[in-house]
Design a protein around this motif. Sequence first.
Motif, short mmCIF file in Angstrom:
data_model
loop_
_atom_site.label_atom_id
_atom_site.label_comp_id
_atom_site.label_asym_id
_atom_site.label_seq_id
_atom_site.Cartn_x
_atom_site.Cartn_y
_atom_site.Cartn_z
N VAL A 1 -3.32 3.06 0.46
CA VAL A 1 -4.45 3.94 0.16
C VAL A 1 -4.96 3.54 -1.22
N PHE A 2 -6.18 3.00 -1.27
CA PHE A 2 -6.70 2.55 -2.56
C PHE A 2 -7.74 3.50 -3.15
N VAL A 3 -8.22 4.46 -2.37
CA VAL A 3 -9.09 5.51 -2.89
C VAL A 3 -8.84 6.79 -2.10
N SER A 4 -8.70 7.88 -2.83
CA SER A 4 -8.59 9.21 -2.23
C SER A 4 -9.66 10.07 -2.89
N VAL A 5 -10.57 10.60 -2.08
CA VAL A 5 -11.72 11.36 -2.59
C VAL A 5 -11.62 12.80 -2.12
N GLU A 6 -11.64 13.74 -3.08
CA GLU A 6 -11.61 15.16 -2.75
C GLU A 6 -13.01 15.74 -2.86
N ASN A 7 -13.28 16.78 -2.04
CA ASN A 7 -14.56 17.47 -2.16
C ASN A 7 -14.52 18.39 -3.39
N SER A 8 -15.66 19.03 -3.66
CA SER A 8 -15.77 19.89 -4.86
C SER A 8 -14.85 21.09 -4.83
N GLU A 9 -14.53 21.58 -3.64
CA GLU A 9 -13.66 22.74 -3.50
C GLU A 9 -12.18 22.36 -3.51
N HIS A 10 -11.88 21.07 -3.49
CA HIS A 10 -10.51 20.55 -3.48
C HIS A 10 -9.71 21.00 -2.27
N ASP A 11 -10.42 21.23 -1.15
CA ASP A 11 -9.72 21.59 0.08
C ASP A 11 -9.93 20.57 1.20
N ARG A 12 -10.66 19.51 0.91
CA ARG A 12 -10.87 18.39 1.84
C ARG A 12 -10.68 17.10 1.06
N CYS A 13 -10.19 16.09 1.77
CA CYS A 13 -9.91 14.81 1.13
C CYS A 13 -10.12 13.71 2.16
N VAL A 14 -10.58 12.56 1.68
CA VAL A 14 -10.68 11.36 2.51
C VAL A 14 -9.86 10.27 1.84
N ASP A 15 -8.93 9.69 2.58
CA ASP A 15 -8.18 8.53 2.10
C ASP A 15 -8.78 7.29 2.74
N ILE A 16 -9.07 6.30 1.93
CA ILE A 16 -9.54 5.01 2.42
C ILE A 16 -8.45 4.01 2.12
N PHE A 17 -8.07 3.23 3.14
CA PHE A 17 -6.88 2.40 3.02
C PHE A 17 -7.08 1.03 3.65
N SER A 18 -6.19 0.12 3.27
CA SER A 18 -6.14 -1.20 3.91
C SER A 18 -4.79 -1.33 4.62
N ARG A 19 -4.76 -2.17 5.64
CA ARG A 19 -3.55 -2.42 6.41
C ARG A 19 -3.06 -3.84 6.14
N PRO A 20 -1.79 -4.12 6.40
CA PRO A 20 -1.25 -5.46 6.19
C PRO A 20 -1.98 -6.55 6.98
N ASP A 21 -2.59 -6.18 8.11
CA ASP A 21 -3.31 -7.18 8.93
C ASP A 21 -4.70 -7.50 8.39
N GLY A 22 -5.08 -6.89 7.25
CA GLY A 22 -6.38 -7.16 6.64
C GLY A 22 -7.48 -6.21 7.06
N SER A 23 -7.19 -5.29 7.97
CA SER A 23 -8.20 -4.32 8.40
C SER A 23 -8.19 -3.11 7.45
N TYR A 24 -9.22 -2.29 7.59
CA TYR A 24 -9.38 -1.10 6.76
C TYR A 24 -9.53 0.13 7.65
N GLY A 25 -9.31 1.30 7.06
CA GLY A 25 -9.48 2.54 7.79
C GLY A 25 -9.64 3.71 6.84
N PHE A 26 -9.87 4.88 7.43
CA PHE A 26 -9.97 6.10 6.63
C PHE A 26 -9.48 7.27 7.46
N GLU A 27 -9.14 8.36 6.77
CA GLU A 27 -8.74 9.60 7.43
C GLU A 27 -9.19 10.76 6.56
#
Length: 94
Positions: free
Chosen positions: A11-37
């Motif tokens: 996970v190289f970036v984790s972004v929280e909303n203004s209310e700090h009750d939602r978050c998005v993690d953006i990540f890379s995988r060992p196979d070179g692909s990327y994803g988010f949750e």
Amino acid sequence: MSKRIDKSWLVFVSVENSEHDRCVDIFSRPDGSYGFEEFRRDVEDGGQWTPVQYYSGVAYRSAVVVLDSAERTIPWLTDILVRNPELRMKIRSS
């Protein structure tokens, strides 16, 4: 580390909303692909981050593509990134 983020993913970036009750993690995988949750944090969950969707199952070919998809999918994310342009630059440079 959250329930839908595999321990081998970086996970190289984790972004929280203004209310700090939602978050998005953006990540890379060992196979070179990327994803988010996206996660939520509620009192009834003891303040722990709980996955909201199943976005992490999709693989993207670059950080730019994953960022574009995350912004189209998660309505509040663009506003946070506009107010914090350094986060957008960090994602795009990963």
